[in-house]
Motif scaffolding. Structure first.
Motif, short mmCIF file in Angstrom:
data_model
loop_
_atom_site.label_atom_id
_atom_site.label_comp_id
_atom_site.label_asym_id
_atom_site.label_seq_id
_atom_site.Cartn_x
_atom_site.Cartn_y
_atom_site.Cartn_z
N CYS A 169 0.84 -1.20 0.00
CA CYS A 169 0.00 0.00 0.00
C CYS A 169 0.88 1.25 0.00
O CYS A 169 1.79 1.37 0.83
CB CYS A 169 -0.91 -0.01 1.22
N GLY B 208 1.08 -1.25 4.00
CA GLY B 208 0.41 -2.49 4.37
C GLY B 208 0.76 -3.63 3.41
O GLY B 208 0.87 -3.42 2.21
N SER B 209 0.90 -4.82 3.95
CA SER B 209 1.38 -5.95 3.15
C SER B 209 0.28 -6.95 2.81
O SER B 209 0.57 -8.05 2.35
CB SER B 209 2.51 -6.68 3.91
N ALA C 226 -3.57 -7.22 0.80
CA ALA C 226 -4.55 -6.54 -0.04
C ALA C 226 -5.79 -7.42 -0.19
O ALA C 226 -5.70 -8.65 -0.24
CB ALA C 226 -3.96 -6.24 -1.42
N CYS D 128 -6.56 -1.88 0.61
CA CYS D 128 -5.56 -2.23 1.63
C CYS D 128 -6.27 -2.71 2.89
O CYS D 128 -7.16 -2.03 3.40
CB CYS D 128 -4.69 -1.01 1.95
N ASP D 129 -5.88 -3.85 3.40
CA ASP D 129 -6.51 -4.42 4.59
C ASP D 129 -6.15 -3.63 5.85
O ASP D 129 -6.85 -3.69 6.85
CB ASP D 129 -6.08 -5.89 4.75
N GLN D 130 -5.07 -2.85 5.79
CA GLN D 130 -4.62 -2.14 6.99
C GLN D 130 -5.23 -0.75 7.13
O GLN D 130 -5.74 -0.39 8.19
CB GLN D 130 -3.09 -2.04 6.96
N TRP E 113 -4.11 -1.01 -9.24
CA TRP E 113 -3.63 -0.87 -7.86
C TRP E 113 -2.11 -0.69 -7.85
O TRP E 113 -1.57 0.16 -7.15
CB TRP E 113 -4.02 -2.08 -7.03
N CYS F 266 1.23 -8.94 -0.32
CA CYS F 266 1.76 -7.95 -1.25
C CYS F 266 3.26 -8.11 -1.48
O CYS F 266 4.00 -8.57 -0.61
CB CYS F 266 1.50 -6.54 -0.73
#
Length: 207
Positions: free
Chosen positions: A7, A12-13, A15, A28-30, A48, A73
């Motif tokens: 991200c 963030g790692s 997605a 982004c999940d974070q 993305w 990611c």
């Protein structure tokens, strides 16, 4: 399948790939930063991976949207914004509000940077905080992509609706004595507007 990049907002790692019954997009999940809409999963990941660190986003994920998959990611990221020189009109507060004229100088799938100098340019507030509370509507004429026929003659592509209108969310600005520069994002484009943005980027990319 393409691997999503980290991200650009929070590094963030992880997605999340979503489907809203029409388009696919990555989140982004974070931090929740959202990517551009696309008609298939692979293109959603491409868009993305091309997005920049500027805070361009479309909208908050709706509860009704379907989570397609969770992905880890990669660590590398590219920034893709394309130079363009396109006349624009910006209206303030509502679609038929105060008109400001200028030029779009770069564009991505998420937003653009505008250089404004004509019309009611003095109506733009001097602070970024006040600017962020404004509603802006961006108008531009779809650039004509020239093509060649079988004889090599140049022909212009047909235009069904040459004047495009999309809501523009200002994010940052630069001011001088005569010119105001505003960078921002395109707000939740619908199907026709999304095609217009894609056409604009393809035109800028191919120049």
């Amino acid at each position: 399948m393409l691997i999503p990049k980290i991200c650009p907002n929070c590094n963030g790692s992880r997605a999340l790939l979503y489907f809203d019954a029409i388009y696919y997009y990555v989140v982004c999940d974070q931090c929740g930063m959202t990517g551009a809409r696309a008609l298939n999963e692979e293109e959603a990941l491409v868009l993305w991976n091309e997005r920049s660190s500027t805070s361009f986003t479309y909208e908050v994920v709706q509860d009704s949207n379907k989570l397609v998959r969770v992905m880890s990611c990669d660590t590398q990221r590219e920034c893709k914004r394309y130079p363009i020189n396109l006349p624009v009109v910006l209206t303030l507060f509502q679609p038929n509000g105060k008109k400001i004229t200028g030029v779009m100088h770069n564009v991505s799938y998420y937003g653009a940077f505008l250089q404004l100098r004509g019309g009611h340019v003095s109506a733009i507030p001097s602070s970024t905080e006040e600017l962020s509370r404004l509603r802006m509507f961006l108008y531009y004429k779809n650039p004509i992509v020239k093509q060649t026929d079988e004889n090599g003659s140049v022909v212009a592509s047909p235009e069904s609706n040459p004047i495009q209108q999309i809501e523009f969310i200002p994010k940052h600005m630069m001011q001088s004595s005569q010119v105001v520069g505003v960078g921002g994002c395109f707000k939740s484009p619908n199907g026709e507007q999304l095609q217009s943005v894609q056409h604009l980027v393809e035109f800028a990319r191919g120049r």
